[in-house]
Design a protein around this motif. Sequence first.
Motif, PDB file in Angstrom:
ATOM      1  N   UNK A  38       0.809  -1.218   0.000  1.00  0.00           N
ATOM      2  CA  UNK A  38       0.000   0.000   0.000  1.00  0.00           C
ATOM      3  C   UNK A  38       0.842   1.268   0.000  1.00  0.00           C
ATOM      4  N   UNK A  55       0.375   0.916 -17.224  1.00  0.00           N
ATOM      5  CA  UNK A  55       0.113   0.452 -15.865  1.00  0.00           C
ATOM      6  C   UNK A  55      -0.105  -1.046 -15.822  1.00  0.00           C
ATOM      7  N   UNK A  66      -8.835  -4.360 -14.936  1.00  0.00           N
ATOM      8  CA  UNK A  66      -8.096  -3.132 -14.640  1.00  0.00           C
ATOM      9  C   UNK A  66      -8.197  -2.159 -15.798  1.00  0.00           C
ATOM     10  N   UNK A  87     -11.946  -8.372  -9.447  1.00  0.00           N
ATOM     11  CA  UNK A  87     -10.705  -9.149  -9.491  1.00  0.00           C
ATOM     12  C   UNK A  87     -10.739 -10.166  -8.375  1.00  0.00           C
ATOM     13  N   UNK A 133      -9.164   0.187  -6.237  1.00  0.00           N
ATOM     14  CA  UNK A 133      -8.407   0.092  -7.482  1.00  0.00           C
ATOM     15  C   UNK A 133      -8.507   1.314  -8.411  1.00  0.00           C
ATOM     16  N   UNK A 178       0.964   2.615  -7.873  1.00  0.00           N
ATOM     17  CA  UNK A 178      -0.141   1.751  -8.240  1.00  0.00           C
ATOM     18  C   UNK A 178       0.274   0.519  -9.025  1.00  0.00           C
ATOM     19  N   UNK A 217      -6.648   4.252  -7.092  1.00  0.00           N
ATOM     20  CA  UNK A 217      -5.203   4.063  -7.150  1.00  0.00           C
ATOM     21  C   UNK A 217      -4.701   4.222  -8.578  1.00  0.00           C
ATOM     22  N   UNK A 218      -5.490   3.687  -9.516  1.00  0.00           N
ATOM     23  CA  UNK A 218      -5.098   3.830 -10.924  1.00  0.00           C
ATOM     24  C   UNK A 218      -5.061   5.296 -11.318  1.00  0.00           C
ATOM     25  N   UNK A 247       1.826  -1.922  -6.884  1.00  0.00           N
ATOM     26  CA  UNK A 247       0.810  -2.426  -5.982  1.00  0.00           C
ATOM     27  C   UNK A 247      -0.045  -3.480  -6.662  1.00  0.00           C
ATOM     28  N   UNK A 248      -0.433  -3.148  -7.889  1.00  0.00           N
ATOM     29  CA  UNK A 248      -1.249  -4.089  -8.667  1.00  0.00           C
ATOM     30  C   UNK A 248      -0.492  -5.404  -8.838  1.00  0.00           C
ATOM     31  N   UNK A 261      -2.670   6.005  -1.486  1.00  0.00           N
ATOM     32  CA  UNK A 261      -3.300   4.810  -0.927  1.00  0.00           C
ATOM     33  C   UNK A 261      -4.219   5.147   0.242  1.00  0.00           C
ATOM     34  N   UNK A 282      -0.037  -7.364  -5.578  1.00  0.00           N
ATOM     35  CA  UNK A 282      -1.243  -8.048  -5.129  1.00  0.00           C
ATOM     36  C   UNK A 282      -1.542  -9.248  -6.006  1.00  0.00           C
ATOM     37  N   UNK A 283      -1.307  -9.097  -7.304  1.00  0.00           N
ATOM     38  CA  UNK A 283      -1.499 -10.236  -8.209  1.00  0.00           C
ATOM     39  C   UNK A 283      -0.591 -11.373  -7.792  1.00  0.00           C
ATOM     40  N   UNK A 323      -6.355  -8.245 -15.388  1.00  0.00           N
ATOM     41  CA  UNK A 323      -5.796  -7.104 -16.110  1.00  0.00           C
ATOM     42  C   UNK A 323      -6.838  -6.496 -17.052  1.00  0.00           C
ATOM     43  N   UNK A 372      -8.359  -9.834  -5.397  1.00  0.00           N
ATOM     44  CA  UNK A 372      -8.387  -8.705  -4.483  1.00  0.00           C
ATOM     45  C   UNK A 372      -9.616  -8.768  -3.583  1.00  0.00           C
TER      46      UNK A 372
END
Lengths: 620, 251, 169
Positions: free
Chosen positions: A427, A539, A530, B104, B115, A431, B118-119, A434-435, B124, A438-439, A527, B107
């Motif tokens: 965190x 990203x 996302x 997702x 998300x 980003x 953040x994108x 972070x993504x 955060x 987490x993945x 993805x 998550x």
Amino acid sequence: MLGRTLLAFRLVAASLRRRPVEAAVTLVAIAATTTTLTLGLALHGVTDHPYETTRAITSGPDVVAMPTSSPTTSGPRISSPKAGSAPRTNRLAALDDLVHAEGVVAHSGPYPVSFPTMQVNGSKVLAVAEGRSSRRAAVDQPYVTEGTWVRTGGVVIERSFAEELGVDVGDKVTLDGRSFPVVGIAVTAAVPPYPYTVTGVAFDTLPDIWSQATGLIWTTEPIARSLATPSVPLSYMLNLKLADPQRASAFVAAHSANHALYLESWQYVRKVESQQMLPFQRGLLIGSALLDLLAVASLAVIVGGRLAERTRRVGLLKAVGATPRLVAGVLLLEYLTLALLGAGVGLAVGWFAAPLIANPGAGLVGSVGAPPVTPADVGWVVALAVAVAGLAAWIPSVRAARTSTTSALADSARIPKRRRLLVGAASHLPTQLLLGLRLAARRPRRMILTLVSVTVTMTTIVSVLAIHAHESQAAPIPRSVFAIPVNPNTRNTDAVLLVLTVVLVFLSIVNAVVITWATSVDSKQPLGVARALGATTRQVSAGLSTALLIPSLPGVIAGIPLGLLLVKAAGHGSSVTVPSGLWLAAACIGILLGIGALSSIPARIEARRPPLDALQSELT
Amino acid sequence: MSTNGSVAPLVVARGLRKEYGSGEGLVRAVDEVDLEVAAGEALAVMGPSGCGKSTLLHLLGGLDRPTAGELWLGGRRIDRLSERGLAQLRRDDVGFVFQAFHLMDELTAQENVELPALLAGRSPRAARRRARELLDDVGLSDRAGHLPSALSGGQRQRVAIARALANEPELVLADEPTGNLDSVATLEVLRLFETLHTSGLTLVVVTHDERIATTADRLISMRDGAFVDETRLVDGTRGPLGALFGVELEV
Amino acid sequence: MQQEVVLALLAKEPSTGSQLRARLNDALGPLGEAMNDGQVYVNLSRLEKAGFIARETSGAVGKVYALTPAGQDRVAEWLTEVSWPKPDLAEFHLKLVAAAEARLGDPIGIVDAQRRELLRRLREVGRAAMAEPQGSKAGLLLEGIVLRLQADLRWLEACERAWTDRRNR
């Protein structure tokens, strides 16, 4: 039954047609794995007991004996065998006694041995010329790999010697100014191959032309005798077979008290041989170990990579009423098709590539002559392919059978566990990271797989670097007074290492591609989501890269000690040269950059299509 | 109409067209559509499956690019945006709600909602706070740490709605948002949409279900890629329900 | 609605007219608004005359009615009846037929207008259903009306298709 078989084939064809890229990548991965295995197996043929093989084929002696001339006898040399009849008799008498010694069951010789200067292809080297008859000897009958055995007027050259000099059957060599045709090339287990042949003979009589770089040739007895000179007189070589070959060293020790004799056990020859195997076959040995490791790593990725997707497909098939057996059959058929195709490609590539790697091996029977890929190897490779297919089909079948159809469809059977630490750490990062984090954190199995593959890749590269570093540092072989333009030994080792390096690096790259591909297939849905939420291509690809790089980093670091350990293990405990930090750092960064760059490719390809496709393909 | 007619419409489409395939196999999924959606309006697009309504929605939200025609969102032309521009549009200006939720799986609910923020480059901390608020709004603050697999369909869709709102978009696009839900969960989601609508958000809902469609202010029927009918549902309200469906005892 | 519903509601316990009214409201929700109190009292006095109910006491709360044995029999009988309201679609159907035959109007136009009307009604009922708290009895009734309207809308779609086909032929 027929209808169901037809259906199975139709489903397989449809599946392959529908996802040609994935099928192609699986095919390439299996082909790479089988190529790797083929090469590994072919190399085992070279490096597994080559001396023993040669010894068996050539009825190698347990002990080789030569007379020595007393160091004190520095008086006028005998100019011809006839003139030196007295010392000759003495020498032969000592050898004759040996023939009747206890424990000796067979012998050949004594054969006359002379030490002419050999000129060929512009090189001048010292040869050990052994006079043999054209008849087959009971002990030490060299194995002819090309041409014929000795016949009047011609010479046969020991293979490692011939290869170093670049001599072929039909060429002419000059011995002490006289020209002889080369009629054959052969291998023997009686003395070590070039350039250490001289260590196997009593050479203390030849202080003037001391050199380590000598090779063995065979010719007829008259020729061998005629090549003796006053300064380098004739000697003899006796081959003995003992009742108990294991007692050869003891036999040598017992009879060395007689200073008129110089004896060598087969164990000693083997030791020199194996020392000489460095760096020739040491490279091969490490190479084959690495090839095996790489094969296992990419295998794991292949089987693991398509699992999630397969599980969903099984759910679909079950939903439309397919029996578990049909489902398993369809999966098996699909994988079998890919696996057998891949195995075919792998075998073909391995077949052509194996001689490139295996050929420059030392002058022993195992390496050349016999085809590098044996029917047994083919069997192993096909068995591996079938096993991969079976495993890859079996796991999703079992998993799908265990989970209900609906949850297989939703693919919610695998609930990723939370990794508090990783997720917490995430965190505070940008980003993209972070993504990715987490993945990665939610796919521990994929992470371990990536870790293993990257470790193997790095181990490979570190080993190759270590061998190269060792090579460049190792003292060159003492040069003969007879100049050889390039030390052929080093030249050949470089060729071996180059080919091996290229093959290993190529396979490592294939491996990295497969890992990346598998991860991006897994991450397609998240993805895609996302992107639908407005993540940019950059990203998304950065996220995917991060997901791969997190497990890659420890893998790269672990690869360094592992690579060095591997080289040490293959070198039978001899010292290992640690490659320079610059090279290691370059390798680390290179691998990480490579994976990063590779992982951005699928993301970029994906980005060309609207994000919808990734979302909509979920249930197909 | 619930908004002042003089206000510039939020969404404008002129001659919007989307084609797939070519030659014989050419399909016009969206065929010369003209559309205006006022800010704060709730619009429903209805039609049988394959009529092009989802494609239209994807075009409006920048998930796909039109073959021809012009498209404006908030006065900005968006049909010619780059891939990057479209990504920004999806991130900042539009919120999507899908039939299949598209959360997702890796998550948690909270992380899914974080998300988009953040994108968009929010901190955060800010993203977390916003996600908490939104989950609270959709009544799921006690489920924030759950993975989607541990949530019911209705809960997942509420998480998805919270996520769609993370960057405070002007426009929320929903594609069969209740298609995968039972009647109780459907009501939950519809109530949530009603709240959003009341708070002034512009909503476009695509559905084949009249019940969902009639929660909107205006309903457009689509057939073969074109609009065939339009009904203004807020006109002619009939007062107490009893007058229409009232129960009377035989006297 | 038949008077038996009042009778059946009394089966739970003896009640006053206003208690009955409250229970009806609870069960019907917004749909009960149109019913006036007079209808309930008229019904009660009729049922009393018929001997199905009897006045128990007449205290401070008002008249309390209870079922007589005959009333209990009637309720039991009523509960087993399987009568169902007839779907009343014939009128609209004939409207279309007449309009087409006499060329008085376009059946499709009529269908469209009707459809809009039903959609608006659906919106009203749907909103009322959303407004009901979870688990309310009235919510279920509203749900039923929603489904009915959806069925009617589907039939209108079928009408539209059929009349479009007929016109194009």
